[in-house]
Design a protein around this motif. Structure first.
Motif, PDB file in Angstrom:
ATOM      1  N   GLU A  74      47.328 -56.416  22.408  1.00 15.59           N
ATOM      2  CA  GLU A  74      48.620 -55.983  22.956  1.00 15.59           C
ATOM      3  C   GLU A  74      49.383 -55.121  21.959  1.00 15.59           C
ATOM      4  O   GLU A  74      50.079 -54.175  22.351  1.00 15.59           O
ATOM      5  N   TYR A  75      49.276 -55.445  20.666  1.00 16.74           N
ATOM      6  CA  TYR A  75      49.971 -54.647  19.654  1.00 16.74           C
ATOM      7  C   TYR A  75      49.410 -53.234  19.621  1.00 16.74           C
ATOM      8  O   TYR A  75      50.163 -52.252  19.596  1.00 16.74           O
ATOM      9  N   ARG A  76      48.119 -53.103  19.599  1.00 16.11           N
ATOM     10  CA  ARG A  76      47.501 -51.781  19.495  1.00 16.11           C
ATOM     11  C   ARG A  76      47.767 -50.922  20.727  1.00 16.11           C
ATOM     12  O   ARG A  76      47.804 -49.698  20.628  1.00 16.11           O
ATOM     13  N   SER A  77      47.970 -51.551  21.878  1.00 18.14           N
ATOM     14  CA  SER A  77      48.190 -50.782  23.104  1.00 18.14           C
ATOM     15  C   SER A  77      49.664 -50.614  23.455  1.00 18.14           C
ATOM     16  O   SER A  77      49.993 -49.994  24.476  1.00 18.14           O
ATOM     17  N   ALA A  78      50.557 -51.147  22.632  1.00 18.27           N
ATOM     18  CA  ALA A  78      51.995 -51.075  22.911  1.00 18.27           C
ATOM     19  C   ALA A  78      52.496 -49.632  22.796  1.00 18.27           C
ATOM     20  O   ALA A  78      51.993 -48.849  21.981  1.00 18.27           O
ATOM     21  N   PRO A  79      53.516 -49.265  23.570  1.00 15.41           N
ATOM     22  CA  PRO A  79      54.060 -47.901  23.498  1.00 15.41           C
ATOM     23  C   PRO A  79      54.733 -47.609  22.163  1.00 15.41           C
ATOM     24  O   PRO A  79      54.806 -46.462  21.730  1.00 15.41           O
ATOM     25  N   ARG A  81      54.735 -49.340  18.155  1.00 18.28           N
ATOM     26  CA  ARG A  81      54.167 -50.377  17.279  1.00 18.28           C
ATOM     27  C   ARG A  81      55.288 -50.931  16.403  1.00 18.28           C
ATOM     28  O   ARG A  81      55.826 -50.235  15.539  1.00 18.28           O
ATOM     29  N   VAL A  82      55.631 -52.195  16.657  1.00 23.47           N
ATOM     30  CA  VAL A  82      56.759 -52.848  15.988  1.00 23.47           C
ATOM     31  C   VAL A  82      56.249 -53.972  15.094  1.00 23.47           C
ATOM     32  O   VAL A  82      55.510 -54.844  15.553  1.00 23.47           O
ATOM     33  N   MET A  83      56.654 -53.949  13.838  1.00 23.49           N
ATOM     34  CA  MET A  83      56.357 -55.041  12.915  1.00 23.49           C
ATOM     35  C   MET A  83      57.643 -55.793  12.629  1.00 23.49           C
ATOM     36  O   MET A  83      58.667 -55.188  12.290  1.00 23.49           O
ATOM     37  N   ILE A  84      57.610 -57.111  12.777  1.00 20.52           N
ATOM     38  CA  ILE A  84      58.767 -57.963  12.515  1.00 20.52           C
ATOM     39  C   ILE A  84      58.478 -58.794  11.275  1.00 20.52           C
ATOM     40  O   ILE A  84      57.463 -59.484  11.211  1.00 20.52           O
ATOM     41  N   VAL A  85      59.365 -58.700  10.301  1.00 23.56           N
ATOM     42  CA  VAL A  85      59.159 -59.325   8.995  1.00 23.56           C
ATOM     43  C   VAL A  85      60.212 -60.405   8.775  1.00 23.56           C
ATOM     44  O   VAL A  85      61.410 -60.110   8.707  1.00 23.56           O
ATOM     45  N   GLY A  86      59.766 -61.656   8.651  1.00 21.92           N
ATOM     46  CA  GLY A  86      60.667 -62.747   8.333  1.00 21.92           C
ATOM     47  C   GLY A  86      60.805 -62.915   6.826  1.00 21.92           C
ATOM     48  O   GLY A  86      60.443 -62.037   6.053  1.00 21.92           O
ATOM     49  N   GLN A  87      61.331 -64.066   6.408  1.00 18.68           N
ATOM     50  CA  GLN A  87      61.561 -64.300   4.986  1.00 18.68           C
ATOM     51  C   GLN A  87      60.333 -64.875   4.286  1.00 18.68           C
ATOM     52  O   GLN A  87      59.857 -64.315   3.306  1.00 18.68           O
ATOM     53  N   GLU A  88      59.859 -66.023   4.787  1.00 16.86           N
ATOM     54  CA  GLU A  88      58.667 -66.623   4.186  1.00 16.86           C
ATOM     55  C   GLU A  88      57.973 -67.480   5.221  1.00 16.86           C
ATOM     56  O   GLU A  88      58.545 -67.795   6.263  1.00 16.86           O
ATOM     57  N   ILE A  95      50.820 -52.986   5.797  1.00 19.01           N
ATOM     58  CA  ILE A  95      51.494 -51.910   6.518  1.00 19.01           C
ATOM     59  C   ILE A  95      50.525 -50.771   6.813  1.00 19.01           C
ATOM     60  O   ILE A  95      50.524 -50.188   7.911  1.00 19.01           O
ATOM     61  N   GLU A  96      49.690 -50.437   5.850  1.00 13.89           N
ATOM     62  CA  GLU A  96      48.705 -49.369   6.062  1.00 13.89           C
ATOM     63  C   GLU A  96      47.712 -49.740   7.157  1.00 13.89           C
ATOM     64  O   GLU A  96      47.231 -48.882   7.895  1.00 13.89           O
ATOM     65  N   TYR A  97      47.403 -51.017   7.259  1.00 15.05           N
ATOM     66  CA  TYR A  97      46.493 -51.505   8.290  1.00 15.05           C
ATOM     67  C   TYR A  97      47.162 -51.506   9.665  1.00 15.05           C
ATOM     68  O   TYR A  97      46.592 -51.037  10.661  1.00 15.05           O
ATOM     69  N   ALA A  98      48.395 -52.001   9.754  1.00 11.92           N
ATOM     70  CA  ALA A  98      49.084 -52.121  11.042  1.00 11.92           C
ATOM     71  C   ALA A  98      49.606 -50.787  11.566  1.00 11.92           C
ATOM     72  O   ALA A  98      49.716 -50.584  12.767  1.00 11.92           O
ATOM     73  N   LYS A  99      49.965 -49.881  10.646  1.00  9.30           N
ATOM     74  CA  LYS A  99      50.499 -48.567  11.019  1.00  9.30           C
ATOM     75  C   LYS A  99      51.658 -48.672  12.019  1.00  9.30           C
ATOM     76  O   LYS A  99      51.632 -48.083  13.109  1.00  9.30           O
ATOM     77  N   PRO A 100      52.715 -49.404  11.671  1.00 12.86           N
ATOM     78  CA  PRO A 100      53.838 -49.555  12.609  1.00 12.86           C
ATOM     79  C   PRO A 100      54.674 -48.282  12.715  1.00 12.86           C
ATOM     80  O   PRO A 100      54.727 -47.467  11.788  1.00 12.86           O
ATOM     81  N   ASP A 101      55.331 -48.127  13.863  1.00 10.37           N
ATOM     82  CA  ASP A 101      56.326 -47.061  14.021  1.00 10.37           C
ATOM     83  C   ASP A 101      57.665 -47.517  13.466  1.00 10.37           C
ATOM     84  O   ASP A 101      58.462 -46.696  12.997  1.00 10.37           O
ATOM     85  N   ILE A 155      58.053 -44.120   8.847  1.00  6.66           N
ATOM     86  CA  ILE A 155      58.288 -45.408   9.508  1.00  6.66           C
ATOM     87  C   ILE A 155      59.789 -45.693   9.528  1.00  6.66           C
ATOM     88  O   ILE A 155      60.464 -45.585   8.502  1.00  6.66           O
ATOM     89  N   VAL A 156      60.324 -46.027  10.675  1.00  2.00           N
ATOM     90  CA  VAL A 156      61.726 -46.436  10.787  1.00  2.00           C
ATOM     91  C   VAL A 156      61.817 -47.882  10.311  1.00  2.00           C
ATOM     92  O   VAL A 156      61.176 -48.767  10.882  1.00  2.00           O
ATOM     93  N   SER A 157      62.599 -48.114   9.287  1.00  2.03           N
ATOM     94  CA  SER A 157      62.641 -49.441   8.670  1.00  2.03           C
ATOM     95  C   SER A 157      64.077 -49.921   8.543  1.00  2.03           C
ATOM     96  O   SER A 157      64.896 -49.277   7.881  1.00  2.03           O
ATOM     97  N   VAL A 158      64.386 -51.047   9.173  1.00  4.92           N
ATOM     98  CA  VAL A 158      65.738 -51.607   9.115  1.00  4.92           C
ATOM     99  C   VAL A 158      65.670 -53.037   8.591  1.00  4.92           C
ATOM    100  O   VAL A 158      64.627 -53.685   8.624  1.00  4.92           O
ATOM    101  N   TYR A 159      66.802 -53.522   8.098  1.00  2.70           N
ATOM    102  CA  TYR A 159      66.881 -54.896   7.611  1.00  2.70           C
ATOM    103  C   TYR A 159      68.210 -55.502   8.040  1.00  2.70           C
ATOM    104  O   TYR A 159      69.226 -54.805   8.169  1.00  2.70           O
TER     105      TYR A 159
END
Length: 256
Positions: free
Chosen positions: A42-47, A49-56, A159-165, A214-218
């Motif tokens: 589902e991630y690879r076919s998504a319109p 590619r979003v990566m969500i990063v938590g704390q730990e 990140i290089e593997y996932a290639k998120p937008d 990559i658009v990166s927000v925190y």
């Protein structure tokens, strides 16, 4: 759930972590095994590619020293099985982090949690909690930096593997860790943190040569805030960050 095979480059960096290079014996003894990133069909076919990063991580309670002795095969098999069983916390779907996760998915038009990539800024947790917390923030500064430098190559390979937008960091006050992970080799830091208009110090966007376009927000971790006022601020600033990211994508012709 269909999970893809890891790239050789990413698997190699996971394996390198198990060599424990740069970690003192005391630090190794304090830590769990590292969290491995798994990507779905589902991630690879998504319109988008979003990566969500938590704390730990939380709940990975296998001692790092044990995993290092067993090797990468044992680590990947165990965590793959655990990941499938966990299925993005299907048994407790309304906990704060996952409500925030769902909000991210909705903001970018994703149809399910499986359509996003999920990871954490710290790839490990404390094996024994300190004051009820499993965060590496409970360690002394020297130990924290050992861990950050040790996991840096794996974090970048992820990140290089996932290639998120787009990357959404639910890291709260831990966004400073990204400055060490994403900086260029041999430079103190070329990661820029900028506040988003209308937000406080904990919510903004970051740029770095490593991140490229990559658009990166925190912003705050969704579980942040104990009072109703603090919870409202967390929710409000999360929306500011997601709207800012969606606008940047739209400027590139990526509609969400």
């Amino acid at each position: 759930m269909n999970i893809e095979q890891h790239s050789e480059a990413y698997a190699s960096e996971v394996e390198n972590m198990l060599k424990l290079k740069g970690l003192s014996a005391d630090t190794v003894a304090a830590l769990s095994e590292p969290q491995v990133l798994f990507l779905t069909e589902e991630y690879r076919s998504a319109p988008v590619r979003v990566m969500i990063v938590g704390q730990e991580t939380a709940g990975i309670e296998v001692p790092l020293a044990n995993t290092a002795a067993e090797g990468i095969g044992s680590l990947l098999e165990r965590q793959r099985n655990d990941f499938i069983a966990f299925d993005y916390n299907k048994n407790y779907p309304t906990r704060p982090f996952w409500r925030g996760y769902d909000e991210v998915c909705a903001a970018f038009g994703l149809t399910s949690r499986r359509a996003a990539a999920w990871t954490n800024i710290s790839k490990v947790q404390l094996f024994d909690s300190k004051g009820g917390s499993v965060s590496i923030e409970g360690l002394n500064p020297k130990a924290r930096m050992e861990i950050i430098q040790w996991q840096r190559a794996m974090s970048r390979a992820e990140i290089e593997y996932a290639k998120p937008d787009v990357i959404v960091h639910f890291t709260g006050g831990m966004h400073w860790v990204a400055g060490h992970l994403y900086r260029s080799d041999g430079k103190p830091s070329d990661v820029s943190f900028e506040r988003i208009e209308g937000a406080g110090d904990v919510t903004g966007y970051m740029t770095a040569p490593f991140l490229g376009d990559i658009v990166s927000v925190y912003t705050y971790h969704p579980a942040g805030g104990r009072t109703s006022e603090a919870k409202a601020k967390t929710s409000y600033e999360r929306r500011l960050a997601l709207d800012w990211a969606a606008t940047r994508l739209a400027e590139r012709g990526i509609r969400t």
